[in-house]
Design an enzyme around this catalytic site. Structure first.
Site: not given
Length: 258
Positions: A44, A110, A144
């Site tokens: 990430e 994300k 994540c």
């Protein structure tokens, strides 16, 4: 149609908010990856670390990194996937890019911004799940904090591979280990997780623990060290296991709203 996918996971420390140094570092590591690798997975925010100060990054760096990814993918004849700080229309995104050797580009923003760090106040959240095809495999990439939300990763598309790129800190690494394996088992897919190592500019420590799990949760690769991990994914393993153990056919039927 290929029946295997050779993957390389680059687990490394990152230069804090320094895209130029990070690109140079990754380029050197990628140059040593064997020719038969099909897909390289980066962490990430691999050009900056998990910064909540995207204004410290020059506007041109996002497009510059995408251009760099395309050049590396073409030169090495390998696909790349990883997320970066990206600015578009005056807004910041934690945006994942998949780049094929031919330059085909897929993006994922994300979905679950990390409120504990204030990511939700800095970066725009995404709303669309991404599934892309590469060498006969259906791949779903996430970032994540998305790992904590199983409904978002729920395998309603019969994807073959679930990927998480992360900056996951040492203090909560047990959750990372547990949830990666759980996502593989419950979705009957390969699950790849790539984390970073070292300390960031805010003194948070990252212990690696990058891993690859098969559709039964068996470990194909794992390391705490700064290194490149390799794993071969097998389409036949997916198909034969799902045919024998028809768990996905018994999944609950519902739709997400909002």
């Amino acid at each position: 149609m290929p029946s295997t996918l050779n993957t390389a996971l680059i687990q490394t420390d990152l230069y804090w908010e320094d895209p130029v140094s990070n690109r140079k570092m990754f380029e050197e590591k990628i140059a040593g990856i064997p020719a038969d690798v099909d897909l390289i997975v980066l962490p990430e925010m691999f050009t900056t670390g998990f910064t909540m100060k995207p204004e410290n990054i020059q506007l041109s760096e996002g497009e510059g990194t995408v251009k760099w990814m395309k050049q590396i993918a073409q030169q090495q004849n390998k696909a790349l996937v990883g997320s970066i700080v990206f600015q578009e229309n005056g807004k910041f995104f934690n945006r994942l890019f998949f780049i094929s050797p031919e330059g085909r580009t897929q993006v994922y923003d994300k979905k679950h911004t990390f409120t504990l760090a204030g990511e939700d106040e800095v970066y725009e959240a995404g709303h669309e799940k991404l599934i892309f095809q590469y060498k006969g495999f259906k791949i779903c990439p996430m970032i994540c904090y998305d790992l904590r939300f199983p409904v978002w990763a729920r395998n309603t598309e019969d994807y073959d591979v679930l990927i998480y790129v992360a900056n996951w800190p040492k203090k909560r690494i047990n959750a990372w280990d547990t949830l990666l394996k759980a996502r593989a088992i419950e979705n009957m897919s390969y699950c790849i997780g790539v984390n970073r190592t070292g300390k960031d500019g805010l003194d948070f420590e990252y212990p690696g623990h990058s891993a690859v799990y098969d559709v039964l949760g068996e470990t194909l690769a794992f390391s705490e060290d700064e290194k490149i991990l390799y794993a071969t994914l097998d389409k036949e393993h997916i198909e034969s296991t799902r045919k024998k153990l028809r768990f996905l056919e018994d999944r609950d039927r519902f739709n997400l709203i909002g």
